[in-house]
Scaffold this motif. Structure first.
Motif, PDB file in Angstrom:
ATOM      1  N   MET A 145       0.846  -1.196   0.000  1.00 24.50           N
ATOM      2  CA  MET A 145       0.000   0.000   0.000  1.00 24.50           C
ATOM      3  C   MET A 145       0.877   1.240   0.000  1.00 24.50           C
ATOM      4  O   MET A 145       1.769   1.387   0.836  1.00 24.50           O
ATOM      5  CB  MET A 145      -0.905  -0.005   1.231  1.00 24.50           C
ATOM      6  CG  MET A 145      -1.861   1.165   1.274  1.00 24.50           C
ATOM      7  SD  MET A 145      -2.961   1.046   2.710  1.00 24.50           S
ATOM      8  CE  MET A 145      -3.877   2.579   2.499  1.00 24.50           C
ATOM      9  N   LYS A 146       0.630   2.140  -0.944  1.00 25.80           N
ATOM     10  CA  LYS A 146       1.467   3.332  -1.070  1.00 25.80           C
ATOM     11  C   LYS A 146       1.165   4.319   0.049  1.00 25.80           C
ATOM     12  O   LYS A 146       0.018   4.603   0.365  1.00 25.80           O
ATOM     13  CB  LYS A 146       1.254   3.993  -2.437  1.00 25.80           C
ATOM     14  CG  LYS A 146       2.127   5.227  -2.661  1.00 25.80           C
ATOM     15  CD  LYS A 146       1.992   5.766  -4.062  1.00 25.80           C
ATOM     16  CE  LYS A 146       2.736   4.890  -5.058  1.00 25.80           C
ATOM     17  NZ  LYS A 146       2.829   5.537  -6.392  1.00 25.80           N
ATOM     18  N   GLN A 147       2.233   4.846   0.662  1.00 23.76           N
ATOM     19  CA  GLN A 147       2.108   5.867   1.698  1.00 23.76           C
ATOM     20  C   GLN A 147       2.965   7.059   1.297  1.00 23.76           C
ATOM     21  O   GLN A 147       3.835   6.954   0.435  1.00 23.76           O
ATOM     22  CB  GLN A 147       2.578   5.328   3.047  1.00 23.76           C
ATOM     23  CG  GLN A 147       1.808   4.129   3.556  1.00 23.76           C
ATOM     24  CD  GLN A 147       2.340   3.661   4.893  1.00 23.76           C
ATOM     25  OE1 GLN A 147       2.332   4.378   5.883  1.00 23.76           O
ATOM     26  NE2 GLN A 147       2.833   2.430   4.915  1.00 23.76           N
ATOM     27  N   ASN A 148       2.719   8.193   1.964  1.00 24.97           N
ATOM     28  CA  ASN A 148       3.563   9.357   1.685  1.00 24.97           C
ATOM     29  C   ASN A 148       4.378   9.713   2.919  1.00 24.97           C
ATOM     30  O   ASN A 148       3.861   9.814   4.023  1.00 24.97           O
ATOM     31  CB  ASN A 148       2.748  10.560   1.186  1.00 24.97           C
ATOM     32  CG  ASN A 148       1.650  10.972   2.139  1.00 24.97           C
ATOM     33  OD1 ASN A 148       1.368  10.290   3.111  1.00 24.97           O
ATOM     34  ND2 ASN A 148       1.035  12.090   1.867  1.00 24.97           N
ATOM     35  N   PHE A 149       5.687   9.833   2.710  1.00 24.76           N
ATOM     36  CA  PHE A 149       6.642  10.110   3.779  1.00 24.76           C
ATOM     37  C   PHE A 149       7.333  11.442   3.522  1.00 24.76           C
ATOM     38  O   PHE A 149       7.539  11.839   2.374  1.00 24.76           O
ATOM     39  CB  PHE A 149       7.723   9.029   3.828  1.00 24.76           C
ATOM     40  CG  PHE A 149       7.230   7.657   4.209  1.00 24.76           C
ATOM     41  CD1 PHE A 149       7.380   7.190   5.508  1.00 24.76           C
ATOM     42  CD2 PHE A 149       6.628   6.820   3.269  1.00 24.76           C
ATOM     43  CE1 PHE A 149       6.951   5.925   5.861  1.00 24.76           C
ATOM     44  CE2 PHE A 149       6.191   5.554   3.620  1.00 24.76           C
ATOM     45  CZ  PHE A 149       6.349   5.106   4.919  1.00 24.76           C
ATOM     46  N   ALA A 150       7.713  12.102   4.609  1.00 27.41           N
ATOM     47  CA  ALA A 150       8.602  13.259   4.521  1.00 27.41           C
ATOM     48  C   ALA A 150       9.835  12.932   5.347  1.00 27.41           C
ATOM     49  O   ALA A 150       9.718  12.528   6.509  1.00 27.41           O
ATOM     50  CB  ALA A 150       7.928  14.518   5.052  1.00 27.41           C
ATOM     51  N   ILE A 151      11.003  13.054   4.736  1.00 27.33           N
ATOM     52  CA  ILE A 151      12.254  12.792   5.441  1.00 27.33           C
ATOM     53  C   ILE A 151      13.001  14.106   5.591  1.00 27.33           C
ATOM     54  O   ILE A 151      13.295  14.786   4.603  1.00 27.33           O
ATOM     55  CB  ILE A 151      13.123  11.770   4.687  1.00 27.33           C
ATOM     56  CG1 ILE A 151      12.397  10.425   4.591  1.00 27.33           C
ATOM     57  CG2 ILE A 151      14.474  11.598   5.374  1.00 27.33           C
ATOM     58  CD1 ILE A 151      13.140   9.384   3.780  1.00 27.33           C
ATOM     59  N   ILE A 152      13.296  14.468   6.831  1.00 28.12           N
ATOM     60  CA  ILE A 152      13.995  15.717   7.114  1.00 28.12           C
ATOM     61  C   ILE A 152      15.419  15.385   7.532  1.00 28.12           C
ATOM     62  O   ILE A 152      15.647  14.819   8.605  1.00 28.12           O
ATOM     63  CB  ILE A 152      13.265  16.518   8.211  1.00 28.12           C
ATOM     64  CG1 ILE A 152      11.834  16.823   7.760  1.00 28.12           C
ATOM     65  CG2 ILE A 152      14.020  17.804   8.522  1.00 28.12           C
ATOM     66  CD1 ILE A 152      10.963  17.439   8.836  1.00 28.12           C
ATOM     67  N   GLY A 153      16.373  15.689   6.674  1.00 30.97           N
ATOM     68  CA  GLY A 153      17.768  15.362   6.919  1.00 30.97           C
ATOM     69  C   GLY A 153      18.220  14.235   6.009  1.00 30.97           C
ATOM     70  O   GLY A 153      17.712  13.122   6.103  1.00 30.97           O
TER      71      GLY A 153
END
Length: 219
Positions: free
Chosen positions: A1-9
């Motif tokens: 299942m596709k999810q949306n991530f935000a990676i900081i750094g």
């Protein structure tokens, strides 16, 4: 299942996460204040943005609160890590995972609302140490201060050609067998009648001292 991530750094940890998540078909917004790092991941991440994550308005303009999972992978700057984690939770991000430098840093991150805290350097050190001192433990994952998941290779003939019911790992060692790796096959939640063969790898969960007892018996 596709999810949306935000990676900081986008250090080694954040960059590795970004590549792995993209390879698994997820959507990733990569954020870093270093333009060179962003250029490196411009064609890897779904979106890559040069931004100061310590600025709340910047994070809001990027729509951070709309992401299902935010990973704060900031490296040496503990203050920045804490501030960004706090802002992400205050914006209403459902799940925030933060990288910790040490146990005190981890305690603060949990106190301010981080849902999950990881110690990549410490965890890798633990894994490498177990691999160095034991020829039977192939992989090791610390679940808590006292419990672990380990992959132990069956090298002692006393454990072969018997089923799990006969071997009775739970009573003898206090361990649960959650899987058996046999060549390229992985047997999840094996039945009591499953035979253990020479060369199998047992995926076990239990107290650290019990894992070590089984490891000793394999030698």
């Amino acid at each position: 299942m596709k999810q949306n991530f935000a990676i900081i750094g986008l250090g080694r940890f954040g960059g590795s996460l970004c590549e792995t998540l993209i390879e698994s078909g997820q959507e990733v917004l990569a954020i870093d204040k270093d333009e060179d790092r962003i250029n490196e991941y411009m064609n890897i991440a779904t979106h890559a943005v040069v931004a100061n994550a310590q600025d709340e308005m910047t994070l809001r303009s990027l729509g951070l609160r709309n992401f299902e999972h935010v990973i704060v992978a900031i490296g040496e700057d503990i203050q920045a890590s804490i501030l960004v984690t706090l802002m992400a939770k205050e914006m209403g991000v459902a799940k925030v995972t933060a990288k910790a430098q040490n146990s005190y840093h981890a305690k603060v991150l949990y106190k301010i609302g981080a849902d999950n805290v990881v110690h990549p350097e410490r965890d890798m050190g633990v894994k490498v140490a177990h691999n160095l001192v034991s020829k039977n433990i192939l992989d090791y994952l610390e679940l808590s201060d006292e419990y672990s998941l380990a992959e132990i290779k069956v090298t002692n003939p006393k454990f072969t050609n018997k089923n799990l019911l006969q071997l009775n790992f739970r009573q003898r060692f206090g361990l649960n067998i959650v899987g058996i790796r046999r060549n390229k096959q992985l047997i999840i939640s094996p039945l009591a009648e499953e035979l253990v063969e020479k060369g199998d790898c047992l995926l076990v969960i239990g107290a650290d001292e019990d894992v070590e007892r089984l490891d000793d018996k394999m030698s």
